[in-house]
Design a protein around this motif. Structure first.
Motif, PDB file in Angstrom:
ATOM      1  N   HIS A  71       8.203  -4.485  -8.498  1.00  0.00           N
ATOM      2  CA  HIS A  71       8.233  -4.800  -7.074  1.00  0.00           C
ATOM      3  C   HIS A  71       6.821  -5.055  -6.566  1.00  0.00           C
ATOM      4  O   HIS A  71       5.849  -4.937  -7.328  1.00  0.00           O
ATOM      5  N   THR A  72       6.714  -5.336  -5.283  1.00  0.00           N
ATOM      6  CA  THR A  72       5.419  -5.719  -4.712  1.00  0.00           C
ATOM      7  C   THR A  72       4.303  -4.729  -5.049  1.00  0.00           C
ATOM      8  O   THR A  72       3.232  -5.118  -5.522  1.00  0.00           O
ATOM      9  N   VAL A 112      -2.836  -8.814   1.326  1.00  0.00           N
ATOM     10  CA  VAL A 112      -1.566  -8.907   0.607  1.00  0.00           C
ATOM     11  C   VAL A 112      -0.457  -8.330   1.473  1.00  0.00           C
ATOM     12  O   VAL A 112      -0.629  -7.272   2.089  1.00  0.00           O
ATOM     13  N   GLY A 114       3.980  -7.875   1.353  1.00  0.00           N
ATOM     14  CA  GLY A 114       5.193  -8.147   0.588  1.00  0.00           C
ATOM     15  C   GLY A 114       6.339  -7.233   0.967  1.00  0.00           C
ATOM     16  O   GLY A 114       6.137  -6.154   1.531  1.00  0.00           O
ATOM     17  N   HIS A 115       7.549  -7.694   0.670  1.00  0.00           N
ATOM     18  CA  HIS A 115       8.715  -6.818   0.821  1.00  0.00           C
ATOM     19  C   HIS A 115       8.649  -5.751  -0.252  1.00  0.00           C
ATOM     20  O   HIS A 115       8.209  -6.023  -1.374  1.00  0.00           O
ATOM     21  N   GLN A 116       9.106  -4.557   0.047  1.00  0.00           N
ATOM     22  CA  GLN A 116       9.081  -3.489  -0.943  1.00  0.00           C
ATOM     23  C   GLN A 116      10.472  -2.881  -1.115  1.00  0.00           C
ATOM     24  O   GLN A 116      11.044  -2.356  -0.170  1.00  0.00           O
ATOM     25  N   THR A 156       1.375 -13.464  -0.184  1.00  0.00           N
ATOM     26  CA  THR A 156       2.602 -12.750   0.176  1.00  0.00           C
ATOM     27  C   THR A 156       3.541 -12.703  -1.022  1.00  0.00           C
ATOM     28  O   THR A 156       3.533 -13.594  -1.868  1.00  0.00           O
ATOM     29  N   MET A 157       4.323 -11.635  -1.089  1.00  0.00           N
ATOM     30  CA  MET A 157       5.296 -11.473  -2.175  1.00  0.00           C
ATOM     31  C   MET A 157       6.681 -11.262  -1.590  1.00  0.00           C
ATOM     32  O   MET A 157       6.898 -10.337  -0.799  1.00  0.00           O
ATOM     33  N   ILE A 158       7.592 -12.131  -1.984  1.00  0.00           N
ATOM     34  CA  ILE A 158       8.936 -12.127  -1.410  1.00  0.00           C
ATOM     35  C   ILE A 158       9.904 -11.414  -2.344  1.00  0.00           C
ATOM     36  O   ILE A 158       9.994 -11.747  -3.534  1.00  0.00           O
ATOM     37  N   ASP A 159      10.610 -10.437  -1.823  1.00  0.00           N
ATOM     38  CA  ASP A 159      11.598  -9.702  -2.621  1.00  0.00           C
ATOM     39  C   ASP A 159      12.529  -8.930  -1.698  1.00  0.00           C
ATOM     40  O   ASP A 159      12.376  -7.723  -1.499  1.00  0.00           O
ATOM     41  N   VAL A 194       2.235 -17.968  -1.488  1.00  0.00           N
ATOM     42  CA  VAL A 194       3.505 -17.240  -1.427  1.00  0.00           C
ATOM     43  C   VAL A 194       4.039 -17.111  -2.853  1.00  0.00           C
ATOM     44  O   VAL A 194       4.095 -18.098  -3.577  1.00  0.00           O
TER      45      VAL A 194
END
Lengths: 319, 276
Positions: A71-72, A112, A114-116, A156-159, A194
């Motif tokens: 994950h992020t 940074v 991101g979704h976690q 950014t990190m999408i999850d 992204v």
């Protein structure tokens, strides 16, 4: 060692488990054991090839949501140095479904966000399965505004399965929070990279997904609606997710072909969860390279190009 | 009163009555159609706002004869070859047949109490006013035109949300339209959004909620997630009035609730305030 196997990986599980047991408990010098281990290695290699060479969109959907998938925060710790998490939307709460802060990437300061998602039951609840309330998007915006003001690139990190559909979320302006992020991200005068690392679920994903380069892991998905949700509406049967997953064109390969993403980041055979270090190295390489290419682009051109990138998305005819 | 209710089938007489009379969806009042039209399709008894077509909306707000349509030839394509229980291409053809429109959105220039504005209007009858590539493209173009001609933009929404049959392209219209509005904002030109029943999903979560001033029609259902999804997620009943315009006003999500009869006057006034 892989902890959790997906349904379509069951034949592989049998082999890998036996292999691991022999490795750990069988006497080392027994020629029978060595022969079996050697044979298992070949079988495992072949089984992996068979299973992972031709993953269906539905299978990738499950891989993208795999409980052991990095994950992020895993990526943050493997890729960046000196990560300092910042908290809160300055209005209502700190939403743990989104994380963000300052860090260093090869010596340079970056921001940074991101979704976690969580990993065990308790953590999943704490992270609300990566489904943000408006406060999460507002926190993300606040941190990204810092980046814009102090001229630091944004990663950014999408999850996420999507923005959280709840009473409080609606009352506190879920739609408006997402909308403002889309508008503001279009205008931040710093490079934005992204990375879709897992599940790219609808508006809740896009809310941190406007940038200059859109990268996507090989087994990640990115879609306007979850395949189950789409099936429930269009097929009137939520169990037809596999059909919807095909139809929606949500895999990295599809989205590259459709011109939505710029690059596919390769995963270890079997998925990102099989080797955190390898996949993190791939992500790092791609992020560093893409940031490098954007580094000297003048502000005005950066923004004009970002506008063009999204401006051209869509298909229609004029007749 | 009878013990057994007969199943009623509409007779010929009922059908001809439909031409003259309407029944209010809210209070069940039977209303003479001509009266309803004179009253902007608002129930004279309970103030229920009937859904109206895009063209009717334009007639409600634009000065007579001032509307010029743009990009009327833009039409959808089924680029994903999407097929659920029906092909998307068939759904498009049927919607076009039914509405006489090419897609769910009309744009153009008009005057509102003599003040110029670019306007865009959804038509819910076309695939539930869903946000597809044509809608997004028309919004981007109208906003760019508003910038070129230094004018305000006004969008009237009524939409169930994304057009799933256009997959990721549908999602990206949220980014595309919001990016266009960021340019309008940079130019200090006004953008007003008028949310009508219903406005949901990606439409709310992009240009719907980006208005410098956000207006809603009375009773309009407005939200990100639909009430059924929320109910299924939280496994509890929803508060009374939840996601209605009045509820959102109370929670600080929108600026104003304006009835259709005074909508034109209000928009004219707002433009007067916002134009320099």
């Amino acid at each position: 060692m892989v902890k959790h196997y997906l349904d379509f990986e069951k034949p592989l599980m049998v082999l890998e488990r036996e292999y691991e047991e022999l490795q750990r408990f069988a006497p080392r010098n027994d020629p029978k054991v060595s022969a079996r281990i050697e044979r298992l290695e070949k079988m495992i290699a072949k089984e992996r090839e068979d299973i992972y060479a031709q993953l269906s969109p539905w299978q990738r959907t499950h891989l993208s949501r795999h409980i052991d998938r990095p994950h992020t925060l895993d990526y943050i710790h493997l890729i960046f140095e000196d990560f300092m998490e910042l908290h809160g939307d300055r209005g209502f709460m700190d939403d743990p479904a989104i994380v963000g802060g300052f860090a260093r990437l090869e010596g340079e300061t970056v921001v940074v966000v991101g979704h976690q998602k969580g990993r065990d039951v308790k953590d999943m609840g704490y992270r609300n399965f990566g489904m943000s309330h408006p406060e999460g998007y507002r926190k993300a915006l606040r941190i990204m505004e810092l980046a814009a003001r102090f001229k630091k690139p944004i990663i950014t990190m999408i999850d996420t399965p999507g923005a959280y559909p709840g009473v409080g979320a609606e009352e506190r302006g879920q739609a408006g929070a997402i909308a403002r992020n889309l508008r503001e991200m279009a205008s931040f005068p710093v490079p934005i990279i992204v990375v879709v690392i897992g599940e790219g679920g609808s508006g809740g994903a896009l809310a941190i997904g406007v940038g200059d380069k859109i990268l996507m892991l090989e087994n990640a998905i990115y879609s306007v609606i979850s395949p189950e949700g789409c099936a429930a509406i269009l097929w009137r049967d939520g169990s037809k997710g596999s059909l919807a997953a095909e139809a929606l064109k949500m895999t990295a390969a599809d989205l590259l072909r459709l011109g939505i993403i710029d690059e596919i980041i390769p995963e270890p055979l079997g998925g990102a969860h099989r080797d955190y270090h390898v996949v993190a190295a791939h992500v790092k390489e791609a992020v560093v390279r893409n940031l490098g290419a954007l580094k000297d682009v003048p502000e005005e051109k950066l923004l004009a190009d970002r506008y063009k990138l999204f401006r051209r998305m869509g298909t229609f005819q004029e007749k | 009163m009878t013990w057994f209710k007969k199943k009623e089938t509409p007779s010929q007489a009922d059908k001809s009555a439909d031409v003259l009379w309407s029944k209010c969806n809210a209070c069940q009042e039977i209303i003479y159609k001509k009266e309803l039209e004179r009253n902007f399709s608002v129930c004279p008894k309970c103030n229920y706002h009937f859904p109206i077509k895009a063209q009717e909306r334009i007639a409600v707000v634009a000065d007579e004869g001032t509307f010029t349509e743009f990009d009327s030839t833009l039409a959808p394509v089924d680029s994903l070859m999407f097929r659920d229980l029906k092909k998307y291409s068939e759904r498009i053809a049927e919607a076009q047949q039914k509405t006489g429109l090419r897609d769910a959105f009309i744009t153009g220039r008009c005057e509102i109490n003599r003040l110029p504005a670019m306007v865009g209007v959804f038509d819910f009858d076309f695939l539930g006013g869903s946000l597809g590539s044509v809608v997004g493209e028309k919004i981007a173009r109208m906003v760019e035109k508003a910038i070129d001609e230094k004018m305000a933009a006004i969008i009237f929404t009524s939409s169930g949300g994304a057009r799933m049959q256009e997959g990721i392209f549908s999602l990206m219209q949220m980014a595309k339209t919001s990016a266009a509005l960021s340019l309008l904002r940079r130019e200090r030109l006004p953008y007003i959004s008028v949310l009508t029943d219903p406005t949901l999903g990606g439409v709310t979560a992009s240009f719907g909620m980006l208005g410098d001033v956000i207006v809603a029609e009375p009773g309009a259902m407005i939200g990100f997630a639909g009430p059924r999804v929320i109910k299924a997620t939280i496994k509890a009943d929803l508060p009374p009035g939840f996601q209605r315009a009045e509820y959102l006003l109370q929670h600080g999500v929108i600026d104003l609730i304006v009835g259709r009869r005074t909508l034109k006057a209000t928009l004219g006034k707002l433009l007067g305030f916002l134009y320099q």
